[in-house]
Design a protein around this motif. Structure first.
Motif, PDB file in Angstrom:
ATOM      1  N   VAL A 191      15.680 153.281  36.301  1.00 21.33           N
ATOM      2  CA  VAL A 191      16.961 152.974  36.959  1.00 21.33           C
ATOM      3  C   VAL A 191      17.757 154.268  37.003  1.00 21.33           C
ATOM      4  O   VAL A 191      17.998 154.897  35.971  1.00 21.33           O
ATOM      5  N   THR A 192      18.136 154.690  38.204  1.00 21.44           N
ATOM      6  CA  THR A 192      18.879 155.950  38.341  1.00 21.44           C
ATOM      7  C   THR A 192      20.335 155.738  37.900  1.00 21.44           C
ATOM      8  O   THR A 192      20.776 154.588  37.719  1.00 21.44           O
ATOM      9  N   GLU A 193      21.065 156.830  37.764  1.00 18.09           N
ATOM     10  CA  GLU A 193      22.434 156.741  37.251  1.00 18.09           C
ATOM     11  C   GLU A 193      23.294 155.829  38.148  1.00 18.09           C
ATOM     12  O   GLU A 193      23.254 155.943  39.377  1.00 18.09           O
ATOM     13  N   LEU A 194      24.042 154.944  37.508  1.00 20.67           N
ATOM     14  CA  LEU A 194      24.883 154.003  38.259  1.00 20.67           C
ATOM     15  C   LEU A 194      26.303 154.562  38.380  1.00 20.67           C
ATOM     16  O   LEU A 194      26.836 155.097  37.403  1.00 20.67           O
ATOM     17  N   ALA A 195      26.887 154.423  39.535  1.00 17.07           N
ATOM     18  CA  ALA A 195      28.251 154.931  39.752  1.00 17.07           C
ATOM     19  C   ALA A 195      28.920 154.087  40.830  1.00 17.07           C
ATOM     20  O   ALA A 195      28.235 153.451  41.638  1.00 17.07           O
ATOM     21  N   PRO A 196      30.248 154.088  40.842  1.00 16.87           N
ATOM     22  CA  PRO A 196      30.926 153.317  41.892  1.00 16.87           C
ATOM     23  C   PRO A 196      30.778 153.964  43.268  1.00 16.87           C
ATOM     24  O   PRO A 196      30.757 155.188  43.376  1.00 16.87           O
ATOM     25  N   ALA A 197      30.632 153.141  44.281  1.00 17.73           N
ATOM     26  CA  ALA A 197      30.637 153.636  45.670  1.00 17.73           C
ATOM     27  C   ALA A 197      31.529 152.693  46.461  1.00 17.73           C
ATOM     28  O   ALA A 197      31.704 151.535  46.076  1.00 17.73           O
ATOM     29  N   LEU A 198      32.039 153.168  47.559  1.00 18.03           N
ATOM     30  CA  LEU A 198      32.987 152.385  48.359  1.00 18.03           C
ATOM     31  C   LEU A 198      34.118 151.827  47.495  1.00 18.03           C
ATOM     32  O   LEU A 198      34.272 150.612  47.341  1.00 18.03           O
ATOM     33  N   ALA A 199      34.853 152.753  46.923  1.00 16.03           N
ATOM     34  CA  ALA A 199      35.952 152.361  46.029  1.00 16.03           C
ATOM     35  C   ALA A 199      37.208 153.138  46.432  1.00 16.03           C
ATOM     36  O   ALA A 199      37.113 154.213  47.026  1.00 16.03           O
ATOM     37  N   PRO A 200      38.376 152.612  46.081  1.00 18.41           N
ATOM     38  CA  PRO A 200      39.583 153.413  46.293  1.00 18.41           C
ATOM     39  C   PRO A 200      39.561 154.633  45.373  1.00 18.41           C
ATOM     40  O   PRO A 200      38.806 154.652  44.404  1.00 18.41           O
ATOM     41  N   ILE A 201      40.377 155.629  45.670  1.00 23.61           N
ATOM     42  CA  ILE A 201      40.432 156.827  44.825  1.00 23.61           C
ATOM     43  C   ILE A 201      41.810 156.909  44.171  1.00 23.61           C
ATOM     44  O   ILE A 201      42.841 156.815  44.858  1.00 23.61           O
ATOM     45  N   PHE A 202      41.808 157.053  42.836  1.00 28.01           N
ATOM     46  CA  PHE A 202      43.069 157.113  42.095  1.00 28.01           C
ATOM     47  C   PHE A 202      43.598 158.548  42.080  1.00 28.01           C
ATOM     48  O   PHE A 202      42.864 159.472  41.716  1.00 28.01           O
ATOM     49  N   LEU A 203      44.857 158.724  42.458  1.00 23.07           N
ATOM     50  CA  LEU A 203      45.446 160.061  42.455  1.00 23.07           C
ATOM     51  C   LEU A 203      46.436 160.206  41.300  1.00 23.07           C
ATOM     52  O   LEU A 203      47.193 159.270  41.016  1.00 23.07           O
ATOM     53  N   SER A 204      46.390 161.368  40.638  1.00 24.77           N
ATOM     54  CA  SER A 204      47.240 161.572  39.445  1.00 24.77           C
ATOM     55  C   SER A 204      48.706 161.360  39.761  1.00 24.77           C
ATOM     56  O   SER A 204      49.434 160.749  38.980  1.00 24.77           O
ATOM     57  N   ALA A 205      49.147 161.855  40.903  1.00 28.38           N
ATOM     58  CA  ALA A 205      50.573 161.773  41.238  1.00 28.38           C
ATOM     59  C   ALA A 205      51.052 160.338  41.357  1.00 28.38           C
ATOM     60  O   ALA A 205      52.250 160.084  41.321  1.00 28.38           O
ATOM     61  N   PHE A 206      50.114 159.402  41.510  1.00 24.81           N
ATOM     62  CA  PHE A 206      50.493 158.003  41.686  1.00 24.81           C
ATOM     63  C   PHE A 206      50.438 157.227  40.374  1.00 24.81           C
ATOM     64  O   PHE A 206      50.722 156.042  40.344  1.00 24.81           O
ATOM     65  N   SER A 207      49.991 157.885  39.307  1.00 26.84           N
ATOM     66  CA  SER A 207      49.758 157.113  38.084  1.00 26.84           C
ATOM     67  C   SER A 207      51.043 156.835  37.313  1.00 26.84           C
ATOM     68  O   SER A 207      51.085 155.975  36.465  1.00 26.84           O
ATOM     69  N   MET A 263      37.039 155.634  50.871  1.00 27.30           N
ATOM     70  CA  MET A 263      35.985 154.866  50.202  1.00 27.30           C
ATOM     71  C   MET A 263      34.627 155.537  50.371  1.00 27.30           C
ATOM     72  O   MET A 263      33.799 155.536  49.473  1.00 27.30           O
ATOM     73  N   ARG A 264      34.450 156.142  51.513  1.00 22.71           N
ATOM     74  CA  ARG A 264      33.194 156.833  51.769  1.00 22.71           C
ATOM     75  C   ARG A 264      33.011 158.018  50.810  1.00 22.71           C
ATOM     76  O   ARG A 264      31.910 158.327  50.389  1.00 22.71           O
ATOM     77  N   LEU A 265      34.141 158.677  50.490  1.00 18.61           N
ATOM     78  CA  LEU A 265      34.063 159.847  49.612  1.00 18.61           C
ATOM     79  C   LEU A 265      33.937 159.471  48.134  1.00 18.61           C
ATOM     80  O   LEU A 265      33.515 160.279  47.319  1.00 18.61           O
ATOM     81  N   SER A 266      34.299 158.229  47.800  1.00 17.38           N
ATOM     82  CA  SER A 266      34.398 157.855  46.379  1.00 17.38           C
ATOM     83  C   SER A 266      33.063 157.977  45.643  1.00 17.38           C
ATOM     84  O   SER A 266      33.035 158.222  44.444  1.00 17.38           O
ATOM     85  N   ARG A 267      31.942 157.827  46.348  1.00 18.87           N
ATOM     86  CA  ARG A 267      30.641 157.894  45.664  1.00 18.87           C
ATOM     87  C   ARG A 267      30.346 159.311  45.150  1.00 18.87           C
ATOM     88  O   ARG A 267      29.402 159.521  44.395  1.00 18.87           O
ATOM     89  N   GLU A 268      31.150 160.294  45.586  1.00 15.71           N
ATOM     90  CA  GLU A 268      30.931 161.670  45.145  1.00 15.71           C
ATOM     91  C   GLU A 268      31.761 162.025  43.910  1.00 15.71           C
ATOM     92  O   GLU A 268      31.658 163.127  43.397  1.00 15.71           O
ATOM     93  N   LEU A 269      32.614 161.107  43.444  1.00 20.39           N
ATOM     94  CA  LEU A 269      33.458 161.422  42.288  1.00 20.39           C
ATOM     95  C   LEU A 269      32.598 161.656  41.047  1.00 20.39           C
ATOM     96  O   LEU A 269      31.682 160.870  40.781  1.00 20.39           O
ATOM     97  N   PRO A 270      32.871 162.721  40.279  1.00 17.25           N
ATOM     98  CA  PRO A 270      32.107 162.930  39.053  1.00 17.25           C
ATOM     99  C   PRO A 270      32.287 161.723  38.125  1.00 17.25           C
ATOM    100  O   PRO A 270      33.398 161.216  37.994  1.00 17.25           O
ATOM    101  N   SER A 271      31.187 161.280  37.507  1.00 17.82           N
ATOM    102  CA  SER A 271      31.283 160.016  36.753  1.00 17.82           C
ATOM    103  C   SER A 271      31.730 160.222  35.312  1.00 17.82           C
ATOM    104  O   SER A 271      31.537 159.349  34.487  1.00 17.82           O
ATOM    105  N   SER A 272      32.360 161.377  35.000  1.00 23.75           N
ATOM    106  CA  SER A 272      32.799 161.611  33.620  1.00 23.75           C
ATOM    107  C   SER A 272      33.855 160.591  33.215  1.00 23.75           C
ATOM    108  O   SER A 272      34.647 160.129  34.040  1.00 23.75           O
ATOM    109  N   LYS A 273      33.826 160.271  31.920  1.00 24.97           N
ATOM    110  CA  LYS A 273      34.795 159.288  31.412  1.00 24.97           C
ATOM    111  C   LYS A 273      36.157 159.967  31.227  1.00 24.97           C
ATOM    112  O   LYS A 273      36.247 161.167  31.051  1.00 24.97           O
ATOM    113  N   GLY A 274      37.223 159.149  31.243  1.00 26.04           N
ATOM    114  CA  GLY A 274      38.563 159.669  31.014  1.00 26.04           C
ATOM    115  C   GLY A 274      39.113 160.408  32.224  1.00 26.04           C
ATOM    116  O   GLY A 274      38.517 160.402  33.304  1.00 26.04           O
ATOM    117  N   LYS A 275      40.248 161.063  32.010  1.00 23.79           N
ATOM    118  CA  LYS A 275      40.923 161.732  33.132  1.00 23.79           C
ATOM    119  C   LYS A 275      40.266 163.076  33.437  1.00 23.79           C
ATOM    120  O   LYS A 275      39.821 163.767  32.519  1.00 23.79           O
TER     121      LYS A 275
END
Ligand SMILES: Cc1cc2nc3c(=O)[nH]c(=O)nc-3n(C[C@H](O)[C@H](O)[C@H](O)COP(=O)(O)OP(=O)(O)OC[C@H]3O[C@@H](n4cnc5c(N)ncnc54)[C@H](O)[C@@H]3O)c2cc1C
Length: 434
Positions: A191-207, A263-275
């Motif tokens: 099973v290859t590494e699992l990661a979110p795809a087609l997801a919203p992207i969280f921006l720091s300025a909005f947190s 959403m298309r770009l979200s699958r490229e987010l590094p899957s590291s935990k935390g901020k």
């Protein structure tokens, strides 16, 4: 069902779109089929698709599948040609579900209801004699001498062939909790590494509660949440390098950005935990993707000299046909309320840069729960693309999102569920009979 019946030609695990299609195809080919579903009803995720309208497939797929299914797209070549989007439409028409085309080739049922699709599949399951058992989570499966042993919490069933169609790991309340990955691993699959795809992207300025950093800059109460920038360019930058770009409508939410391009770009987010570290992952918006930076500068300069007394906000809106809030993104507290003749060369250049590349820090990888699709899954290197059959264990087949395939939004993921379900159903029935 005869309650004593415990042996079937084919057992299908998971009654999502791919599992229902696999069951229907195997049963129509003459196999006895048991469909085991963990939840209280089949197709819980299917009911959510297309905001409840079910974007069933996409008519553009045969032409664009290499880029829309990313790195493993080649795997789809034969299943897609064997059961194309046109075939899918015809199939649903045969179930009394006529469909129509909307923008970008997206196909929806005329009834505009995902429930109509789910009900039609349910009726077809009954008609073809598929035995559907709900509230029957599969806990284990293993190869026996002449087939497979499949165990739920309370029963044991046997079959000649098994189809694993347990979906991905997102929206877990629909039943897709990733069980299939463990079942596949136990049977020798990678099973290859699992990661979110087609997801919203969280921006720091909005947190923080103030919504975004522009509030201070602009010196006014101002929120971006809820606005849509139509047809803009978006790109994701990691450690100063552009990783991927996309174009399309961008929607600002209370946590960041959403809409097809984000959403298309979200699958490229590094899957590291935390901020993420400040500045390491950035989402960049190009509000004028059809113009090069020099062209924007030239156009702005001539608009400013023609209208020296116009406020910059109004000037940007009029010159580039921007919404007011989009124009505000390119301005700051100092430039918001000044006229064109007061703008220095340096400030003008800064405005141009922001129009072409407004950069926001991405806060963190989006949680898997809220991704529409899972990236990664059972390695397709170990699966025959024509039959969806395992190259590791005889009589094991796969269908749908449990495999390492994900597509962009617009009907691409359901198309893969239908075509892989059909290929697996045909091959499993043939295997069982043979
Ligand atoms: C909100 C939302 C909207 C979407 N909209 C669209 C859209 O409009 N168009 C599109 O193409 N795609 C869309 N998608 C993606 C699409 O829904 C999925 O790609 C598709 O449902 C995958 O089908 P599947 O059959 O592989 O898996 P799933 O639909 O996830 O089904 C898997 C099934 O297996 C069952 N299961 C899991 N484990 C077990 C077990 N151990 N034993 C028995 N059963 C088990 C689950 O309960 C579930 O019923 C959307 C996704 C979401 C979340």
């Amino acid at each position: 069902m005869n309650p004593m019946q415990k042996h079937f030609d084919v057992i299908v695990i998971g009654a999502g779109p791919s599992g229902m299609m696999a069951s229907l195809t195997a049963a129509s080919s003459g196999a006895s089929v048991l469909l085991l579903e963990k939840k209280e009803r089949p197709g819980k995720k299917l009911l959510l698709t297309g905001h409840g309208r079910c974007n069933i497939t996409n008519i553009c797929i045969p032409d664009n599948f290499r880029e829309t299914y990313h790195e493993n797209s080649r795997f789809l070549t034969s299943s897609l040609h064997a059961f194309s989007p046109e075939d899918v439409r015809e199939y649903f028409l045969s179930l009394d579900i006529p469909t129509h085309e909307e923008d970008d080739g997206r196909i929806f049922p005329d009834a505009q209801k995902a429930s109509s699709v789910c009900e039609a599949l349910g009726k077809a399951l009954v008609k073809t004699g598929v035995v559907l058992l709900t509230e029957s989570p599969v806990k284990g499966m293993e190869k026996s001498e002449d087939g497979w042993i499949v165990k739920t919490e309370s029963e044991t069933y046997t079959s000649r062939a098994v189809i694993l169609s347990t979906g991905g790991k997102s929206f877990p309340h629909t039943g897709s909790e990733g069980d299939g990955y463990a079942l596949a691993k136990e049977n020798g699959h990678t099973v290859t590494e699992l990661a979110p795809a087609l997801a919203p992207i969280f921006l720091s300025a909005f947190s923080d509660a103030s919504m975004n950093s522009r509030t201070e800059d602009c010196g006014a109460e101002f929120t971006l949440a809820g606005i849509t920038l139509p047809d803009v360019g978006s790109s994701l930058w990691i450690d100063g390098k552009e990783t991927k770009a996309a174009r399309g409508d961008l929607l600002f939410t209370h946590q960041g950005v959403s809409g097809p391009a984000a959403m298309r770009l979200s699958r490229e987010l590094p899957s590291s935990k935390g901020k993420y570290e400040e500045g390491s992952v950035q989402f960049v918006i190009d509000m004028l993707p059809d113009l090069r930076e020099e062209e924007v500068e030239k156009t702005l300069l001539s608009a400013m000299s023609e209208n020296p007394n116009r406020y910059m906000k109004r000037l940007l809106c009029e010159t580039f046909h921007l919404q007011e809030k989009a124009a505000i993104l390119a301005l700051d507290g100092k430039t918001m309320d000044i006229c064109a003749h007061e703008v220095t060369k340096e400030t003008r250049k800064a405005i141009v840069r922001k129009l072409k590349a407004s950069a926001f820090d991405v806060e963190k990888c989006t949680p898997m729960d809220i991704a529409y699709v899972t990236r990664g899954g059972v390695s397709v290197k170990e699966i025959d693309p024509k039959t969806m059959g395992s190259k590791v264990k005889e009589g094991l087949f796969f269908a749908g999102e449990v495999m390492d395939i994900d597509g962009v939004s617009g009907g691409y993921n359901l198309q893969f569920a239908w075509e892989s379900g059909r290929a697996a159903g045909l091959a499993a029935a043939e295997f069982a009979k043979g």
